[in-house]
Design a protein around this motif. Structure first.
Motif, short mmCIF file in Angstrom:
data_model
loop_
_atom_site.label_atom_id
_atom_site.label_comp_id
_atom_site.label_asym_id
_atom_site.label_seq_id
_atom_site.Cartn_x
_atom_site.Cartn_y
_atom_site.Cartn_z
N VAL A 16 0.86 -1.19 0.00
CA VAL A 16 0.00 0.00 0.00
C VAL A 16 0.90 1.23 0.00
O VAL A 16 1.85 1.32 0.78
CB VAL A 16 -0.92 0.01 1.23
CG1 VAL A 16 -1.73 1.30 1.28
CG2 VAL A 16 -1.84 -1.20 1.22
N GLU A 17 0.58 2.17 -0.89
CA GLU A 17 1.34 3.42 -0.98
C GLU A 17 0.38 4.56 -1.31
O GLU A 17 -0.42 4.45 -2.23
CB GLU A 17 2.43 3.32 -2.05
CG GLU A 17 3.15 4.61 -2.38
CD GLU A 17 3.72 5.31 -1.17
OE1 GLU A 17 3.45 6.53 -1.02
OE2 GLU A 17 4.40 4.66 -0.36
N ARG A 18 0.48 5.65 -0.56
CA ARG A 18 -0.43 6.77 -0.73
C ARG A 18 -0.14 7.59 -1.98
O ARG A 18 -1.06 8.07 -2.65
CB ARG A 18 -0.37 7.69 0.50
CG ARG A 18 -1.37 8.82 0.47
CD ARG A 18 -1.28 9.67 1.71
NE ARG A 18 -0.02 10.40 1.79
CZ ARG A 18 0.23 11.35 2.68
NH1 ARG A 18 -0.68 11.65 3.59
NH2 ARG A 18 1.39 11.98 2.69
N ASP A 19 1.13 7.76 -2.32
CA ASP A 19 1.54 8.60 -3.46
C ASP A 19 1.36 7.81 -4.76
O ASP A 19 2.01 6.78 -4.95
CB ASP A 19 2.99 9.02 -3.28
CG ASP A 19 3.45 10.00 -4.34
OD1 ASP A 19 3.48 9.62 -5.53
OD2 ASP A 19 3.81 11.14 -3.99
N PRO A 20 0.51 8.26 -5.67
CA PRO A 20 0.27 7.49 -6.91
C PRO A 20 1.53 7.28 -7.74
O PRO A 20 1.70 6.21 -8.33
CB PRO A 20 -0.76 8.34 -7.67
CG PRO A 20 -1.43 9.17 -6.63
CD PRO A 20 -0.37 9.46 -5.60
N ALA A 41 3.56 4.59 -6.04
CA ALA A 41 2.89 3.29 -6.22
C ALA A 41 3.16 2.74 -7.62
O ALA A 41 3.43 1.54 -7.79
CB ALA A 41 1.39 3.44 -5.97
N ALA A 42 3.09 3.61 -8.64
CA ALA A 42 3.38 3.17 -10.00
C ALA A 42 4.82 2.71 -10.13
O ALA A 42 5.12 1.70 -10.80
CB ALA A 42 3.08 4.31 -10.98
N ARG A 73 5.27 -0.74 -8.71
CA ARG A 73 4.81 -1.77 -9.64
C ARG A 73 5.86 -2.02 -10.72
O ARG A 73 6.13 -3.17 -11.09
CB ARG A 73 3.48 -1.36 -10.28
CG ARG A 73 2.32 -1.24 -9.31
CD ARG A 73 1.02 -0.90 -10.01
NE ARG A 73 0.01 -0.48 -9.05
CZ ARG A 73 -0.34 0.77 -8.81
NH1 ARG A 73 0.22 1.76 -9.52
NH2 ARG A 73 -1.25 1.06 -7.90
N THR A 98 -2.99 1.90 -4.23
CA THR A 98 -2.83 3.31 -3.87
C THR A 98 -3.89 3.66 -2.83
O THR A 98 -5.08 3.70 -3.14
CB THR A 98 -2.98 4.21 -5.11
OG1 THR A 98 -2.04 3.80 -6.10
CG2 THR A 98 -2.71 5.66 -4.75
N ASP A 114 -4.40 5.23 1.65
CA ASP A 114 -3.88 5.87 2.85
C ASP A 114 -4.07 4.94 4.04
O ASP A 114 -5.12 4.29 4.17
CB ASP A 114 -4.64 7.18 3.09
CG ASP A 114 -3.98 8.07 4.12
OD1 ASP A 114 -3.85 7.63 5.28
OD2 ASP A 114 -3.61 9.21 3.78
#
Length: 234
Positions: free
Chosen positions: A62-66, A69-70, A73, A89, A91
């Motif tokens: 889980v990562e808040r910053d898009p 997060a990309a 991946r 993505t 919080d």
């Protein structure tokens, strides 16, 4: 990272993954076939290091910053792990989401740890070091999908030990294990790994820990963890 076992692309600006991510991954007691959860995964350094040590684990991150997060991946795919890694993505204050996640055997994070003080000017670095969600929010999120007796691991400055112990208790986790990391023999530990078990009822313990540096550089014990993908002792 890990002597070339892990390939990691990171943002040009902001906080860079370093020892904390590797030490955190080395402390997670995962076994092949289990599912792990990382909250606040950033570009994926910690879960990639764990996957390099423990084959065939399923990874939910889980990562808040898009953008981060990309990137996580992309890093998973670059390391041949796209089929075993899912990055969401979100919080960590979204406890309803945490309760909908599939059951996990282990959960871990390198959360933002300072509740105040002067924050860095860059947003990405500030988000990595200064709290918006409190440690109790992180612990509750990580504990929500955790199986009974599953482990919850946090790496933090030693100065946040009291708050972290309270956060783990708020998340319903006990039987705490403390692993100190000393910069050199005889100096106070600056970082600690705290690990507790969901619904754990046993006594807490302090493990031998790890001395990171000697006169020649990294100690042999630290080298085995940082370069050779060994698990933490204890």
């Amino acid at each position: 990272m890990l002597g070339g076992r892990v390939l990691l692309r990171q943002p040009r600006r902001g906080l860079r993954a370093g020892l904390d991510a590797v030490l955190l991954a080395a402390g997670v007691p995962a076994r092949p076939g289990q599912r792990v959860l990382e909250a606040g995964c950033g570009s994926g350094a910690a879960f990639l290091c764990l996957a390099a040590r423990v084959p065939d684990i399923g990874i939910l991150a889980v990562e808040r910053d898009p953008a981060l997060a990309a990137l996580a991946r992309e890093n998973a795919a670059a390391n041949g792990l796209a089929a075993r890694v899912e990055v969401i993505t979100a919080d960590v204050r979204d406890l309803a989401l945490a309760r909908r996640l599939p059951p996990c055997d282990h959960a871990f994070a390198n959360p933002p740890y300072w509740p105040g003080g002067t924050a860095p000017p860059e947003a990405i670095r500030r988000a990595a070091t200064h709290e918006e969600a409190g440690l109790a929010d992180w612990a509750r999120f990580l504990a929500a999908p955790l199986a009974r007796r599953g482990s919850l691991s946090l790496i933090l400055p030693a100065a946040r030990l009291d708050a972290a112990l309270a956060a783990l208790a708020a998340g319903g986790c006990g039987a705490t294990r403390l692993v100190p990391f000393w910069p050199r023999a005889g100096l106070p530990a600056r970082r600690v790994l705290l690990q507790a078990r969901r619904e754990g009822r046993g006594p807490s313990r302090i493990d031998p820990g790890l001395v990171l540096h000697d006169a020649e550089g990294f100690t042999a014990e630290a080298q085995s963890v940082l370069r050779d993908a060994a698990a933490l002792p204890g």
